[in-house]
Design an enzyme around this catalytic site. Structure first.
Site, short mmCIF file in Angstrom:
data_model
loop_
_atom_site.label_atom_id
_atom_site.label_comp_id
_atom_site.label_asym_id
_atom_site.label_seq_id
_atom_site.Cartn_x
_atom_site.Cartn_y
_atom_site.Cartn_z
N HIS A 73 -0.53 10.66 -2.28
CA HIS A 73 -1.64 10.55 -1.94
C HIS A 73 -2.71 11.66 -1.71
O HIS A 73 -3.73 11.82 -2.25
CB HIS A 73 -1.68 9.84 -0.45
CG HIS A 73 -2.78 9.31 0.12
ND1 HIS A 73 -3.78 10.22 0.72
CD2 HIS A 73 -3.58 8.19 0.10
CE1 HIS A 73 -4.85 9.61 1.26
NE2 HIS A 73 -4.73 8.43 0.79
N GLU B 148 -4.46 3.85 -8.17
CA GLU B 148 -5.90 4.55 -7.58
C GLU B 148 -5.67 6.06 -8.26
O GLU B 148 -5.08 6.64 -8.16
CB GLU B 148 -5.86 4.63 -6.21
CG GLU B 148 -7.01 5.20 -5.63
CD GLU B 148 -7.09 5.74 -4.29
OE1 GLU B 148 -6.30 4.91 -3.31
OE2 GLU B 148 -7.94 6.36 -4.05
N GLU C 51 0.32 -0.75 -4.65
CA GLU C 51 -1.06 -0.01 -4.85
C GLU C 51 -0.32 1.24 -4.70
O GLU C 51 0.73 1.80 -3.89
CB GLU C 51 -1.76 -0.21 -3.77
CG GLU C 51 -3.01 0.89 -3.74
CD GLU C 51 -3.02 1.98 -3.01
OE1 GLU C 51 -3.96 2.92 -2.95
OE2 GLU C 51 -2.07 2.29 -2.32
N ASP D 211 -1.08 6.01 -5.66
CA ASP D 211 -2.07 6.96 -5.87
C ASP D 211 -1.82 8.04 -6.73
O ASP D 211 -0.47 8.44 -6.69
CB ASP D 211 -2.22 7.77 -4.52
CG ASP D 211 -2.82 6.79 -3.47
OD1 ASP D 211 -3.69 6.23 -3.47
OD2 ASP D 211 -1.85 6.82 -2.51
N LYS E 114 -6.83 9.37 -7.76
CA LYS E 114 -7.38 10.24 -6.44
C LYS E 114 -8.18 11.50 -7.09
O LYS E 114 -7.62 12.68 -7.00
CB LYS E 114 -6.17 10.64 -5.84
CG LYS E 114 -5.58 9.56 -4.97
CD LYS E 114 -6.55 9.69 -3.69
CE LYS E 114 -6.05 8.56 -2.70
NZ LYS E 114 -7.15 7.88 -1.76
N ASP F 157 0.45 -1.75 4.50
CA ASP F 157 2.05 -0.95 4.61
C ASP F 157 3.12 -2.01 4.94
O ASP F 157 4.30 -1.59 4.96
CB ASP F 157 1.82 -0.01 5.62
CG ASP F 157 0.39 0.84 5.16
OD1 ASP F 157 0.10 1.04 4.43
OD2 ASP F 157 0.05 1.56 6.46
N HIS G 270 0.90 -1.20 -0.02
CA HIS G 270 0.00 -0.16 0.05
C HIS G 270 0.89 1.19 0.12
O HIS G 270 1.38 1.38 1.01
CB HIS G 270 -0.83 -0.14 1.24
CG HIS G 270 -1.69 1.02 1.19
ND1 HIS G 270 -1.64 2.02 2.45
CD2 HIS G 270 -2.75 1.56 0.66
CE1 HIS G 270 -2.70 2.81 2.33
NE2 HIS G 270 -3.45 2.62 1.20
N ARG G 271 0.79 2.06 -1.12
CA ARG G 271 1.85 3.16 -1.30
C ARG G 271 3.14 2.70 -1.10
O ARG G 271 3.99 3.40 -0.90
CB ARG G 271 1.52 4.21 -0.28
CG ARG G 271 0.11 4.66 -0.16
CD ARG G 271 -0.11 5.64 1.02
NE ARG G 271 -1.38 5.78 1.50
CZ ARG G 271 -2.03 6.48 2.44
NH1 ARG G 271 -1.21 7.51 3.04
NH2 ARG G 271 -3.17 6.66 2.74
O1 G3P Z 1 -6.76 1.77 -2.54
C1 G3P Z 1 -6.79 1.36 -1.22
C2 G3P Z 1 -6.58 2.64 -0.30
O2 G3P Z 1 -5.33 3.05 -0.61
C3 G3P Z 1 -7.68 3.46 -0.35
O3 G3P Z 1 -7.43 4.97 0.59
O4 G3P Z 1 -6.80 6.74 1.49
O5 G3P Z 1 -5.12 4.77 1.50
O6 G3P Z 1 -5.78 5.78 -0.54
P1 G3P Z 1 -6.12 5.54 0.71
CA CA Z 2 -4.65 4.65 -2.19
#
Ligand code: G3P
Ligand code: CA
Length: 243
Positions: free
Chosen positions: A50, A110, A35, A37, A112, A230, A8-9
Site C-alpha cells: 500500500h 489499484e 482489492e 495496491d 498507487k 477489511d 480490501h487488501r
Molecule cells: O481502493 C479503495 C481504497 O483502497 C483506497 O484507499 O488508501 O486504502 O488504498 P487506500
Molecule cells: Ca487501495
C-alpha cells in the site's frame, strides 16, 4: 442487483494486508473480489504494497522504488501484524494473478501512482492482466486521474475507476471527461444523490473502506456496485441479512 464484496487488501483484519494469507482468507470467506495496491520496484517489478515506503508493513526501511525485486523479496511483510505471520513475503502482481486467475473472483488493481507517478506503470500492469487473461474481471483504479486516462489510451475496453476522498466540484462532469467507468468514493462522500447520479450516467459506484454494519447497510440500500471491506466474512453475513 447485489452489491459485490471486495476484500480490501485481502481479508486485512485477519492477516497482514496485501499478502497471500490475506488473499487466501478472502477467498475462503467467499468474497466476490479482491482489492490490492501496486507499487513498482527499482527494476520495475509490480509488487503489492500500500505505502510508497516499506516501513509500516515490513521489517525494512526506505522506498519501494529503491529496492530491486531480489531485495524486496527478502523483507518480512508479516511480523508487524503478528508473529504467526513472520517471514510472509511481499507478493508480486504476477504471483497474485497466477494464484487468482483460475478463481471466479473480480479484481480491483489499484495503481498507487498518485504520490510517485511510476514510469510505464499502466503498460506494465496492463500487460500482466492480459497475459493472465483477467482483464474482463478487473477494474483498474487510481487517485491519479492522468493514470486512468493513460489506461484507456492503452486499451479503451479496460475497465477503470477514479478514486477520491474529496468533494470535487462537478464530480460527474469530471468523471465523464476522464472517461472512467466507475467512481471509488470514500464512504463519507456517499449519499443518495451521488448514487442516483452515478446510476444515471452508467458509472459503477463503489465505496471504501466499509467495515461497520451500518455503513454496509447504507451501501446495500443505495445499490452500490461494490464495497471495499477489511472484513469480507462479516460483509457476507450482513449482505444476507440486509440485501
Ligand atoms: O481502493 C479503495 C481504497 O483502497 C483506497 O484507499 O488508501 O486504502 O488504498 P487506500
Ligand atoms: Ca487501495
Amino acid at each position: 442487483m447485489v452489491t459485490l464484496i471486495y476484500a480490501h487488501r485481502g481479508a486485512s483484519k485477519l492477516a497482514p494486508e496485501n499478502t497471500m494469507p490475506a488473499f487466501d482468507l478472502a477467498y475462503q470467506a467467499g468474497a466476490d473480489g479482491i482489492e490490492t495496491d501496486v507499487q513498482l520496484t527499482k527494476d520495475s517489478v509490480p509488487v503489492l504494497i500500500h505505502d510508497e515506503n516499506v516501513r509500516r508493513t515490513t521489517n525494512g526501511t526506505g522506498f519501494v522504488q529503491d529496492y530491486t525485486y531480489e531485495e524486496i523479496k527478502k523483507l518480512d511483510a508479516g511480523s508487524w501484524f503478528s508473529s504467526k505471520f513472520s517471514d510472509t513475503p511481499i507478493v508480486t502482481l504476477e504471483e497474485f494473478l497466477g494464484w487468482v486467475q483460475d478463481k471466479s473472483m473480480v479484481l480491483n488493481i489499484e495503481l498507487k501512482n498518485n504520490v510517485i507517478d511510476y514510469k510505464n506503470m499502466e503498460r506494465i500492469v496492463y500487460d500482466l492482466l492480459q497475459a493472465h487473461q483477467v482483464l474482463e474481471q478487473t477494474v483498474g483504479s487510481s487517485f491519479n486521474p492522468d493514470s486512468m486516462k493513460r489506461m484507456k489510451e492503452i486499451d479503451p475496453k479496460v475497465t477503470t475507476a477514479f478514486l477520491t476522498s474529496q468533494k470535487l466540484p462537478d464530480l460527474l462532469g469530471y468523471l465523464r471527461r476522464l472517461q472512467v467507468d466507475g467512481l471509488h468514493a470514500k464512504y463519507r462522500l456517499l449519499n443518495k444523490k451521488l448514487a442516483e447520479n452515478c446510476m444515471q450516467q452508467n458509472l459503477a459506484l463503489r465505496s471504501y473502506t466499509v467495515n461497520r454494519p451500518a455503513q454496509m447497510k447504507k451501501c446495500f440500500k443505495l445499490k452500490c456496485e461494490g464495497i471495499f471491506t477489511d472484513v469480507p466474512h462479516l460483509a457476507k453475513e450482513y449482505r444476507e441479512l440486509y440485501q
